[in-house]
Motif scaffolding. Structure first.
Motif, mmCIF file in Angstrom:
data_model
loop_
_atom_site.group_PDB
_atom_site.id
_atom_site.type_symbol
_atom_site.label_atom_id
_atom_site.label_comp_id
_atom_site.label_asym_id
_atom_site.label_seq_id
_atom_site.Cartn_x
_atom_site.Cartn_y
_atom_site.Cartn_z
ATOM 1 N N ILE A 151 -7.245 -8.125 2.198
ATOM 2 C CA ILE A 151 -7.335 -7.802 3.620
ATOM 3 C C ILE A 151 -6.325 -6.689 3.872
ATOM 4 C CG2 ILE A 151 -6.969 -8.617 5.978
ATOM 5 C CD1 ILE A 151 -7.745 -11.422 4.990
ATOM 6 N N PHE A 152 -6.790 -5.614 4.481
ATOM 7 C CA PHE A 152 -5.928 -4.486 4.821
ATOM 8 C C PHE A 152 -5.777 -4.446 6.337
ATOM 9 C CE2 PHE A 152 -7.838 -3.386 0.763
ATOM 10 C CZ PHE A 152 -6.750 -2.938 0.040
ATOM 11 N N ILE A 153 -4.539 -4.308 6.802
ATOM 12 C CA ILE A 153 -4.246 -4.226 8.232
ATOM 13 C C ILE A 153 -3.298 -3.055 8.425
ATOM 14 C CG2 ILE A 153 -3.233 -5.396 10.227
ATOM 15 C CD1 ILE A 153 -3.893 -8.067 8.822
ATOM 16 N N GLU A 171 -8.420 -3.274 10.767
ATOM 17 C CA GLU A 171 -8.354 -4.449 9.906
ATOM 18 C C GLU A 171 -9.687 -4.567 9.192
ATOM 19 O OE1 GLU A 171 -7.348 -8.051 11.937
ATOM 20 O OE2 GLU A 171 -5.694 -7.127 13.021
ATOM 21 N N PHE A 172 -9.649 -4.714 7.876
ATOM 22 C CA PHE A 172 -10.881 -4.920 7.129
ATOM 23 C C PHE A 172 -10.580 -5.632 5.814
ATOM 24 C CE2 PHE A 172 -9.316 -0.638 6.340
ATOM 25 C CZ PHE A 172 -9.291 -0.560 4.956
ATOM 26 N N ALA A 173 -11.603 -6.289 5.291
ATOM 27 C CA ALA A 173 -11.497 -7.003 4.025
ATOM 28 C C ALA A 173 -12.443 -6.367 3.021
ATOM 29 C CB ALA A 173 -11.840 -8.470 4.221
ATOM 30 N N THR A 174 -11.952 -6.161 1.800
ATOM 31 C CA THR A 174 -12.772 -5.612 0.732
ATOM 32 C C THR A 174 -12.111 -5.901 -0.610
ATOM 33 O OG1 THR A 174 -13.925 -3.644 -0.066
ATOM 34 C CG2 THR A 174 -11.743 -3.286 0.837
ATOM 35 N N ILE A 184 -3.074 7.996 7.407
ATOM 36 C CA ILE A 184 -2.732 6.585 7.425
ATOM 37 C C ILE A 184 -1.277 6.484 7.850
ATOM 38 C CG2 ILE A 184 -2.525 4.469 6.075
ATOM 39 C CD1 ILE A 184 -4.691 5.677 4.190
ATOM 40 N N ILE A 185 -1.042 5.895 9.014
ATOM 41 C CA ILE A 185 0.322 5.750 9.526
ATOM 42 C C ILE A 185 1.021 4.598 8.813
ATOM 43 C CG2 ILE A 185 1.721 5.348 11.596
ATOM 44 C CD1 ILE A 185 0.117 7.871 11.924
ATOM 45 N N SER A 186 0.353 3.446 8.766
ATOM 46 C CA SER A 186 0.900 2.273 8.077
ATOM 47 C C SER A 186 -0.261 1.419 7.600
ATOM 48 C CB SER A 186 1.808 1.471 9.007
ATOM 49 O OG SER A 186 1.056 0.915 10.074
ATOM 50 N N MET A 187 -0.040 0.663 6.520
ATOM 51 C CA MET A 187 -1.085 -0.216 6.008
ATOM 52 C C MET A 187 -0.421 -1.333 5.215
ATOM 53 S SD MET A 187 -4.450 -0.555 6.033
ATOM 54 C CE MET A 187 -4.998 1.082 6.508
ATOM 55 N N VAL A 246 0.860 -1.189 0.000
ATOM 56 C CA VAL A 246 0.000 0.000 0.000
ATOM 57 C C VAL A 246 0.894 1.236 0.000
ATOM 58 C CG1 VAL A 246 -1.757 1.306 1.256
ATOM 59 C CG2 VAL A 246 -1.843 -1.196 1.238
ATOM 60 N N ASN A 247 0.625 2.174 -0.888
ATOM 61 C CA ASN A 247 1.348 3.436 -0.928
ATOM 62 C C ASN A 247 0.586 4.423 -0.032
ATOM 63 O OD1 ASN A 247 2.447 5.943 -1.519
ATOM 64 N ND2 ASN A 247 2.750 5.470 -3.677
ATOM 65 N N VAL A 248 1.014 4.537 1.231
ATOM 66 C CA VAL A 248 0.277 5.380 2.187
ATOM 67 C C VAL A 248 0.368 6.860 1.831
ATOM 68 C CG1 VAL A 248 0.379 3.739 4.091
ATOM 69 C CG2 VAL A 248 2.201 5.409 3.842
#
Length: 125
Positions: free
Chosen positions: A91-93, A84-87, A103-106, A62-64
């Motif tokens: 899955i993104f955490i 944390e979510f899925a779409t 967004i600090i980190s993803m 992910v490019n935050v």
């Protein structure tokens, strides 16, 4: 080395242009940038925030800096929260900050279950 010094400046510029063009083509086809947009409810203690994530990513990263997060309402004090979510098959955490939103980190992972609407602290709305 002698061959390069015997080239005219216009020939060198043409070779540089060709190399640059090839690099742009390789970068474009080598790593495809995707954008995933999702609305999530983020629970922080007893408060809920409605957040819209626009995540710029590849299949593995992910490019935050190019991703966007907006949340409402704005809390009085800055809140840092794990999400944390899925779409869309992923899955993104990560960690986000609310007020100001950032967004600090993803991290991104393939969603092998492809049926989860929410995980832990966030849920779709």
């Amino acid at each position: 080395n002698t061959y390069i010094t015997n080239l005219s400046s216009s020939s060198l510029k043409m070779i540089q242009s060709i190399i640059l063009g090839l690099l742009v083509i390789i970068e474009h086809f080598g790593v495809q940038s995707l954008t995933t947009t999702t609305n999530q409810t983020v629970d922080v203690g007893r408060k809920q925030f409605r957040c819209k994530f626009q995540l710029n990513h590849t299949e593995t990263k992910v490019n935050v800096k190019r991703s966007i997060l907006t949340c409402s309402p704005s809390p009085r004090k800055p809140k840092r929260v794990h999400v944390e979510f899925a779409t869309d098959g992923y899955i993104f955490i990560g960690t986000v900050k609310i007020n100001p939103t950032k967004i600090i980190s993803m991290s991104i992972y393939p969603d092998v279950s492809c049926g989860i609407d929410h995980i832990e602290e966030t849920k779709s709305y």
